[in-house]
Design a protein around this motif. Structure first.
Motif, PDB file in Angstrom:
ATOM      1  N   VAL A   1      21.548  -6.213 148.817  1.00  0.00           N
ATOM      2  CA  VAL A   1      22.819  -6.529 148.172  1.00  0.00           C
ATOM      3  C   VAL A   1      22.799  -7.976 147.684  1.00  0.00           C
ATOM      4  N   GLU A   2      22.892  -8.166 146.354  1.00  0.00           N
ATOM      5  CA  GLU A   2      22.932  -9.522 145.793  1.00  0.00           C
ATOM      6  C   GLU A   2      24.337 -10.082 145.976  1.00  0.00           C
ATOM      7  N   PRO A   3      24.464 -11.421 146.152  1.00  0.00           N
ATOM      8  CA  PRO A   3      25.797 -12.000 146.358  1.00  0.00           C
ATOM      9  C   PRO A   3      26.795 -11.581 145.287  1.00  0.00           C
ATOM     10  N   SER A   4      26.357 -11.512 144.009  1.00  0.00           N
ATOM     11  CA  SER A   4      27.305 -11.247 142.928  1.00  0.00           C
ATOM     12  C   SER A   4      27.858  -9.827 142.976  1.00  0.00           C
ATOM     13  N   THR A   5      27.199  -8.913 143.710  1.00  0.00           N
ATOM     14  CA  THR A   5      27.682  -7.529 143.723  1.00  0.00           C
ATOM     15  C   THR A   5      28.464  -7.211 144.998  1.00  0.00           C
ATOM     16  N   ARG A   6      28.571  -8.187 145.897  1.00  0.00           N
ATOM     17  CA  ARG A   6      29.309  -7.928 147.127  1.00  0.00           C
ATOM     18  C   ARG A   6      30.777  -7.700 146.849  1.00  0.00           C
ATOM     19  N   ALA A   7      31.350  -6.726 147.511  1.00  0.00           N
ATOM     20  CA  ALA A   7      32.788  -6.500 147.358  1.00  0.00           C
ATOM     21  C   ALA A   7      33.531  -7.627 148.066  1.00  0.00           C
ATOM     22  N   PRO A   8      34.677  -8.066 147.520  1.00  0.00           N
ATOM     23  CA  PRO A   8      35.449  -9.091 148.241  1.00  0.00           C
ATOM     24  C   PRO A   8      35.927  -8.552 149.580  1.00  0.00           C
ATOM     25  N   ALA A   9      36.054  -9.459 150.550  1.00  0.00           N
ATOM     26  CA  ALA A   9      36.540  -9.029 151.863  1.00  0.00           C
ATOM     27  C   ALA A   9      37.940  -8.459 151.718  1.00  0.00           C
TER      28      ALA A   9
ATOM     29  N   ARG B   1      51.940 -23.519 154.354  1.00  0.00           N
ATOM     30  CA  ARG B   1      52.553 -22.423 153.588  1.00  0.00           C
ATOM     31  C   ARG B   1      51.449 -21.546 153.014  1.00  0.00           C
ATOM     32  N   PHE B   2      51.422 -20.297 153.395  1.00  0.00           N
ATOM     33  CA  PHE B   2      50.407 -19.383 152.866  1.00  0.00           C
ATOM     34  C   PHE B   2      50.667 -19.205 151.364  1.00  0.00           C
ATOM     35  N   SER B   3      49.596 -19.282 150.569  1.00  0.00           N
ATOM     36  CA  SER B   3      49.769 -19.232 149.107  1.00  0.00           C
ATOM     37  C   SER B   3      49.793 -17.798 148.595  1.00  0.00           C
ATOM     38  N   HIS B   4      50.796 -17.029 149.013  1.00  0.00           N
ATOM     39  CA  HIS B   4      50.928 -15.679 148.461  1.00  0.00           C
ATOM     40  C   HIS B   4      51.244 -15.786 146.980  1.00  0.00           C
ATOM     41  N   GLY B   5      50.596 -14.972 146.167  1.00  0.00           N
ATOM     42  CA  GLY B   5      50.924 -14.929 144.739  1.00  0.00           C
ATOM     43  C   GLY B   5      50.243 -16.007 143.906  1.00  0.00           C
TER      44      GLY B   5
ATOM     45  N   GLY C   1      43.985 -16.548 143.346  1.00  0.00           N
ATOM     46  CA  GLY C   1      43.566 -15.421 144.189  1.00  0.00           C
ATOM     47  C   GLY C   1      43.040 -14.244 143.382  1.00  0.00           C
ATOM     48  N   ARG C   2      43.354 -14.218 142.095  1.00  0.00           N
ATOM     49  CA  ARG C   2      42.891 -13.095 141.264  1.00  0.00           C
ATOM     50  C   ARG C   2      41.654 -13.450 140.460  1.00  0.00           C
TER      51      ARG C   2
END
Ligand SMILES: C[S@@+](CC[C@H](N)C(=O)[O-])C[C@H]1O[C@@H](n2cnc3c(N)ncnc32)[C@H](O)[C@@H]1O
Length: 245
Positions: free
Chosen positions: A16-24, A216-220, A224-225
């Protein structure tokens, strides 16, 4: 070690190459128990993880912050008169309207430079909400007085110092200044600990920190996208620091 002599993380298949890993996947964090106490806002703790922004300000305004934290702070400190000199889409103003708190609010968009020594009335407010640009993370106006347009870190810190001095001077004795700030990094400047600088400048201005940092958790957050090719430890929070005059 692999054949080229570099170490291999045993938890990943070598195919598995780093670029193809699914995000956690997102996980739910178990938060510590809140001690029972006499707070008028018992859910207000050092960890602010409310994913609801509330119906305040405009969510599409760059750098918009949810209003619920402001509402909780105004209630906790029983504020009746407040100021917000970098109001953006008017989040703090809307919260104040809801709570019946009078609010002096302005922004460079209305031509008022909060870094100018005469920008704010003196000794007038019980509470000042300050949500400045995180240096150049987002650009707000084309005006050279805009904090997000300062060309160097030193230039940013010089104007930020004056801003904090102005806000401190706008408080009545015993009044509070709440500053929401996040650390920043880019390729040119590297990691810039803006939370540290905020405290340093606030202490230099004669303020004292009067309670815990609120993480403060940075929801939104739009970052993050995004997908990045480089490796780094993502910062998923900013910090609200509360100082007393
Ligand atoms: C992080 S945003 C505030 C967002 C706001 N809390 C909200 O929820 O919409 C920072 C604001 O500071 C303003 N600003 C930047 N430099 C300024 C200056 N020198 N004087 C006054 N406002 C300034 C920008 O126009 C922007 O609206």
């Amino acid at each position: 070690m692999n054949r080229s002599g570099t170490s291999v993380n045993p938890f990943y298949s070598s195919r598995v190459e780093p670029s193809t890993r699914a995000p956690a996947p997102s996980r739910y964090a178990k938060l510590p128990r809140i001690p029972v106490n006499a707070s008028p806002v018992p859910h207000l703790t050092s960890l602010y993880h409310n994913s609801e922004a509330g119906e305040y300000g405009r969510r599409d305004y760059p750098g918009n912050c949810g209003g619920n934290l402001i509402r909780d702070l105004l209630r906790y400190f029983s504020v009746s008169i407040a100021a917000d000199p970098m109001t953006g889409s008017g989040t703090c103003f809307d919260v104040c309207q809801e709570l019946g708190v009078s609010c002096w609010s302005s922004d460079l968009h209305q031509g008022i430079d909060a870094c100018s020594p005469s920008a704010l009335p003196r000794e007038s407010f019980e509470f000042c909400w300050l949500h400045p640009p995180y240096w150049r993370q987002k650009l707000y106006t084309d005006d050279p007085r805009d904090l997000s347009r300062t060309p160097t870190l030193d230039a940013f810190l010089n104007r930020y110092r004056q801003l904090i001095v102005n806000c401190a001077g706008s408080l009545v004795p015993g009044g509070r200044l709440a500053i929401l700030m996040g650390d920043y990094s880019d390729r040119e400047a590297g990691f810039v600990p803006l939370v540290y600088h905020t405290k340093r400048l606030a202490f230099d201005a004669g303020l004292r920190q009067c309670c815990t940092d609120i993480t403060r958790f940075s929801h939104g957050a739009s970052s993050g996208r995004k997908v990045y090719r480089s490796a780094f430890i993502p910062g998923l929070h900013d910090v609200c620091m509360i100082f007393e005059r």
